[in-house]
Design an enzyme around this catalytic site. Sequence first.
Site, PDB file in Angstrom:
ATOM      1  N   LYS A 274       0.840  -1.197   0.000  1.00  0.00           N
ATOM      2  CA  LYS A 274       0.000   0.000   0.000  1.00  0.00           C
ATOM      3  C   LYS A 274       0.878   1.251   0.000  1.00  0.00           C
ATOM      4  CE  LYS A 274      -3.957  -1.800   2.641  1.00  0.00           C
ATOM      5  NZ  LYS A 274      -4.995  -1.688   1.603  1.00  0.00           N
ATOM      6  N   ARG A 348     -10.021 -11.550   2.194  1.00  0.00           N
ATOM      7  CA  ARG A 348     -10.838 -12.619   1.623  1.00  0.00           C
ATOM      8  C   ARG A 348     -10.115 -13.965   1.710  1.00  0.00           C
ATOM      9  NH1 ARG A 348     -11.252  -9.424  -3.972  1.00  0.00           N
ATOM     10  NH2 ARG A 348     -11.252  -7.747  -2.438  1.00  0.00           N
TER      11      ARG A 348
HETATM   12  N1  BES Z   1      -8.030  -3.714   4.403  1.00  0.00           N
HETATM   13  C1  BES Z   1      -8.201  -3.353   3.046  1.00  0.00           C
HETATM   14  C2  BES Z   1      -9.513  -2.613   2.789  1.00  0.00           C
HETATM   15  C3  BES Z   1      -9.689  -1.280   3.464  1.00  0.00           C
HETATM   16  C4  BES Z   1      -9.461  -0.105   2.779  1.00  0.00           C
HETATM   17  C5  BES Z   1     -10.165  -1.208   4.754  1.00  0.00           C
HETATM   18  C6  BES Z   1      -9.674   1.111   3.397  1.00  0.00           C
HETATM   19  C7  BES Z   1     -10.384   0.014   5.372  1.00  0.00           C
HETATM   20  C8  BES Z   1     -10.141   1.170   4.682  1.00  0.00           C
HETATM   21  C9  BES Z   1      -8.184  -4.611   2.185  1.00  0.00           C
HETATM   22  O1  BES Z   1      -7.394  -5.645   2.640  1.00  0.00           O
HETATM   23  C10 BES Z   1      -7.661  -4.208   0.863  1.00  0.00           C
HETATM   24  O2  BES Z   1      -6.516  -3.833   0.780  1.00  0.00           O
HETATM   25  N2  BES Z   1      -8.498  -4.280  -0.168  1.00  0.00           N
HETATM   26  C11 BES Z   1      -8.108  -3.937  -1.495  1.00  0.00           C
HETATM   27  C12 BES Z   1      -8.642  -4.989  -2.415  1.00  0.00           C
HETATM   28  C13 BES Z   1      -8.072  -4.914  -3.810  1.00  0.00           C
HETATM   29  C14 BES Z   1      -6.596  -5.232  -3.806  1.00  0.00           C
HETATM   30  C15 BES Z   1      -8.818  -5.895  -4.704  1.00  0.00           C
HETATM   31  C16 BES Z   1      -8.695  -2.574  -1.820  1.00  0.00           C
HETATM   32  O3  BES Z   1      -9.786  -2.254  -1.378  1.00  0.00           O
HETATM   33  O4  BES Z   1      -8.024  -1.820  -2.502  1.00  0.00           O
HETATM   34 MN    MN Z   2      -5.380  -5.435   2.028  1.00  0.00          MN
END
Ligand code: BES
Ligand code: MN
Length: 494
Positions: A274, A348
């Site tokens: 990230k 997931r």
């Molecule tokens: N933990 C994150 C989602 C999240 C984002 C929670 C902002 C709280 C605030 C999750 O694990 C994630 O990174 N999701 C990705 C999925 C993508 C890679 C398909 C996302 O939402 O970008």
């Molecule tokens: Mn994530």
Amino acid sequence: MNINVKIGDLRTEAVDAIVLSVFEGQELISGPQAADEATNGGIRELIDAGDFKGEHKQTSLLYTRGAITAPRIGLVGLGKRADFDIEKARQAVGKIVKELRDLGVNTVAIPFPPESPSEMVEATVEASVLALYEFNQHKTQDLDAVKTLESVTLLVENEASRSAVEDSAGVGETIAKGANLARDLSNQPPNHLTPTLLAEKAQEVASETGLKCEVFDLAQLQEKGFRTLVGVSQGSQEEPRFIILEHTPENEGRDTVVFVGKGITFDSGGLSLKSGSGMMDMKHDMSGAAAVLGAMQAVGQLKPDLHVVGLIAASENLPSGTAQRPGDVVKSYGGKTIEILNTDAEGRLVLADALGYAAHYSPKVVVDLATLTGAVVTALGHFACGMLGTDDDLMGKLRAAAQKTHERVWQLPLWDDYDEMLKSKVADVKNIGDGTAGTIAGAAFLKQFAEDYPWVHLDIAGTAWDVEGSSYIPKGATGYGARLLVQLVRDWAS
Ligand code: BES
Ligand code: MN
Ligand code: ZN
């Protein structure tokens, strides 16, 4: 902060402030009426001068100058009677108790007339406990500036109403403390809440409340085939944990309800790293787990006539030389293979194993809670979670529970058409979609692993953190979902 229930009179109660609520444009009722008489028209004067109208969440302070024992009366508006609901009461109570706390008031009393509805008592206590929540565990300085309200006393008129009010107050306090536990866990810095420490906390909660608790460590997870959970954790020095909490009712043959929580104690994204700002708040990526643990604490205390199981898949998600790679293929607990194309879609993955494990209980229903996608924040903001699932009846039950707790849910579709984008060239399924409908793609993935029972997924990425505009929800962790799950259990068991 202590909650007491006591037979007493608002005119003679020795507290720092009496709290009274008033409807907009209505005759004063009971408590306010008595206080108005005792203060020689003090409340009427405020209203007639136009200084206090009773608009929702409007507050006003009256100094009683010896007319009653308490030196202050805190007034709060409930708004128009026609628009009133239980959430309006929570918002009003939250606002006034925080204002009094910030003034430096230590003790308040709130009169309850006979026949007060139990929901009002519950909501008052709940809003007080939730609104006064603060997370100061890691501050070592300026602590004397932190103000705390010592006690909220519910004043009742006689013995007959005392026990009913005590019961409702106890329920409200138990549920709000469950939500506050969830907040504490989500607010906890990731070096202070690893999967191991989360499991220890679960064990502590279990031994305090009489729940059964079992924890699988890394060796057990490997042995039992929790490969997707282990895979997510393998970039980290911290071991994963799988936590099982169980409330068994006295009566046999009761329905089984399983709750599943995403417990990523820190989500860096892994090798699909990230950005700095995207990572900043990722200590709260275990808010689904927090809601489940908070709810289970309350369930352990309320002991409903229902078999309730809480499952938590806990892991860190970090990059390293041992981390999972984009392109890896991993077999889930239930046996399906997953091609991991983005290691940031880790929630997931850990849930895939947990949902597979849930089948062992032959549950009537399974509800999972997860901070799963940023896309749900884009779609719904912070005022409702995304609800998707395979069972309309369960979604209806959650909608009804959400109506009561004001932890709102909003359904998104989960038609089979969305499954197409999860097809992998090398495995049974891949862990990301095609970039469209991110929240639905996440749920469509989970659906592949929640095949054996009615199931609903709540994507709480927007509602678990940084909700604005509520008097009883602080900045940071909201505790979203804990009260909702308890409400579902209570409605089910009643
Ligand atoms: N933990 C994150 C989602 C999240 C984002 C929670 C902002 C709280 C605030 C999750 O694990 C994630 O990174 N999701 C990705 C999925 C993508 C890679 C398909 C996302 O939402 O970008
Ligand atoms: Mn994530
Ligand atoms: Zn995550």
